[in-house]
Write an enzyme that holds these catalytic residues in place. Structure first.
Site, PDB file in Angstrom:
ATOM      1  N   CYS A  79     -26.419  28.586 -44.778  1.00 57.87           N
ATOM      2  CA  CYS A  79     -26.796  28.739 -43.731  1.00 57.87           C
ATOM      3  C   CYS A  79     -27.843  28.338 -43.833  1.00 57.87           C
ATOM      4  O   CYS A  79     -27.989  26.510 -42.860  1.00 57.87           O
ATOM      5  CB  CYS A  79     -26.984  29.751 -42.645  1.00 57.87           C
ATOM      6  SG  CYS A  79     -24.997  30.825 -42.494  1.00 57.87           S
ATOM      7  N   HIS A 119     -33.508  30.880 -38.716  1.00 64.10           N
ATOM      8  CA  HIS A 119     -33.289  30.388 -40.601  1.00 64.10           C
ATOM      9  C   HIS A 119     -33.718  29.935 -41.360  1.00 64.10           C
ATOM     10  O   HIS A 119     -33.471  29.333 -42.522  1.00 64.10           O
ATOM     11  CB  HIS A 119     -31.644  30.884 -40.430  1.00 64.10           C
ATOM     12  CG  HIS A 119     -31.591  31.200 -42.099  1.00 64.10           C
ATOM     13  ND1 HIS A 119     -30.560  31.365 -42.266  1.00 64.10           N
ATOM     14  CD2 HIS A 119     -32.010  32.678 -42.306  1.00 64.10           C
ATOM     15  CE1 HIS A 119     -29.887  32.379 -43.514  1.00 64.10           C
ATOM     16  NE2 HIS A 119     -31.279  32.548 -43.831  1.00 64.10           N
TER      17      HIS A 119
END
Length: 465
Positions: A78, A138
């Site tokens: 990610c 993130h």
């Protein structure tokens, strides 16, 4: 807000060299919308061949523009992919090689997209765009890494790597820098906020990144959507289908709002997944499928880095086009800037390429001669149909569980993707010169990269999300 006449006239004079599209029109600069899925399997969309999960809105998006059969991301999981997306540079160049969670470098470097890096939101904001992020970040939770410190005017979402979808389980949803309570199923809430952003800024050029956490775990789905997929026997796959259906509904809401607002022909839309589906034991398995590829999220095999990828700009890019040359998410930034009439500067040191002239046919060669990957001990290089790769050795033992603290990589293996897209037949003994050529090129590239800022030690230090 409404642009003044001088800004419009200036935009109209900007010409993007050689692209044939992407120059600012008399109506103003195009809007730019990025749609990013999380942990989506390569085979799980209708336009990718899925039969058990209808995705009509994403299928319509693909039909309206260009479908890339060789779409890649620069990170097998990610956060690194997102760092590459926002900068247009291989994230390993500035040390963002791993997810957070591993040990920090000397001095305790905090996890987050280094503040030395300029983002696509920074660049588009400087060009007169209103910028918004809805969804997953993130890229650091400390104040200096907050999206509104990285070029985004507005933010609605969460800062970490994963999040529950239901109200009451967590309280770390933010509107800007303020924590709020969100009662709505999260994918639906993201759709609502994206539609609101478009509605509030339809008079100005805007940049919107809608970064779904779907279809990342936890496996949370509404009962109404799960009921749509009663015919799917496997309960994990059934819930996954419901979560993906919610994502598709959200994309439909965004497309409907653009159409209703008269913005359809003045909006560049890009869709892709941040990595392949997590299919091997030890990853956040969600019921996805990466067929016909081998490998999973967190690996440098095709299953980890080869993703669904679409670009649509009605009236500017050809509808229904299938583009077979390799592209990568690093190309999004220079492509978006070209559409906005912003010429890249040499000192930006971009690795991505403006794809517009390639998609219109103004340029016939491949956008990239070579693509590269590195995740600790894992590595890959693709040149033409040839790929040299070193991957998580766990995949060679059926039923084994990959442990990011103990995993090790295979030796380098050579595959011809034109004849073996599943990467099952090592050709290094048959083509030793090709293997040596690719290894030398990969090593030259790897020497240019920074020491990882956190999570050093290759696969042994990778974080799970």
């Amino acid at each position: 807000m409404r642009r003044d006449l001088s800004a419009v006239m200036l935009a109209a004079m900007v010409i993007v060299a050689s692209s044939g599209v992407g120059s600012a029109s008399e109506a103003g600069k195009p809007n730019i919308v990025l749609l990013v899925a999380d942990d989506l399997g390569h085979a799980d969309l209708g336009f990718q061949g899925a039969r058990d999960i209808p995705t009509p809105h994403l299928d319509a998006l693909a039909a309206s523009g260009v479908k890339f059969t060789n779409g890649y991301v620069s990170g097998p999981y990610c956060s690194p992919t997102r760092a590459g997306l926002l900068t247009g540079r291989y994230q390993q160049r500035f040390g963002h090689e791993f997810n957070g969670g591993g040990p920090g470098a000397a001095g305790g470097v905090p996890f987050g997209l280094p503040t030395s890096q300029t983002t696509i939101a920074d660049r588009l904001k400087a060009a007169g765009y209103v910028t918004g992020l809805v969804g997953k970040w993130h890229l650091g939770g400390a104040p200096q890494f907050h999206p509104q410190k990285r070029g985004f005017d507005e933010f609605f979402g969460f800062l970490g790597g994963a999040h529950t979808y239901f109200a009451g389980k967590s309280t770390d949803i933010y509107r800007g820098t303020k924590l709020i309570e969100e009662p709505t199923y999260l994918t639906d809430a993201f759709a609502r906020e994206a539609v609101s952003f478009i509605d509030r800024h339809k008079e100005a050029p805007f940049f919107l990144e809608l970064a779904f956490n779907a279809v990342h775990t936890p496996m949370d789905a509404t009962s109404e959507r799960v009921a749509r997929f009663a015919s799917i026997a496997d309960p994990t796959r059934r819930t996954y289908a419901a979560m993906l259906s919610a994502l598709d509904d959200a994309v439909g809401a965004v497309l409907d709002k653009l159409r209703a607002s008269g913005l359809e022909e003045n909006t560049l839309i890009v869709f892709f997944s941040d990595n392949g589906g997590p299919t091997m034991l030890g990853t956040t398995i969600n019921g996805s499928s990466n067929a016909p590829f081998r490998g999973s999220k967190r690996t440098t095999l095709e299953g980890g880095i080869h993703v669904p990828f679409v670009a649509s700009w009605k009236g500017k890019l050809p509808a229904g086009k299938v583009y077979d040359q390799p592209v990568i998410q690093l190309d999004v930034l220079p492509t978006a800037l070209a559409a906005a009439g912003v010429p890249p500067q040499p000192d930006w040191n971009l690795d991505g390429v403006n794809l517009l002239p390639y998609l219109t046919g103004a340029e016939t060669k491949a956008p990239h001669d070579t693509l590269f990957w590195r995740l600790g001990d894992q590595a890959a290089i693709r040149r033409g149909d040839w790929k040299l790769v070193r991957y998580d050795a766990t995949l060679d033992t059926p039923g084994a569980t990959s442990n990011p603290r103990t995993a090790h990589a295979t030796p380098f293996r050579l595959y011809n993707l034109a004849e073996d897209q599943g990467e099952t037949r090592d050709r290094s003994a048959d083509y030793p010169d090709k293997a040596k050529e690719l290894l030398a090129s990969w090593e030259d590239w790897s020497r240019q990269l920074a020491t990882p800022l956190w999570g050093q030690g290759g696969p042994a230090a990778q974080a799970k999300n």
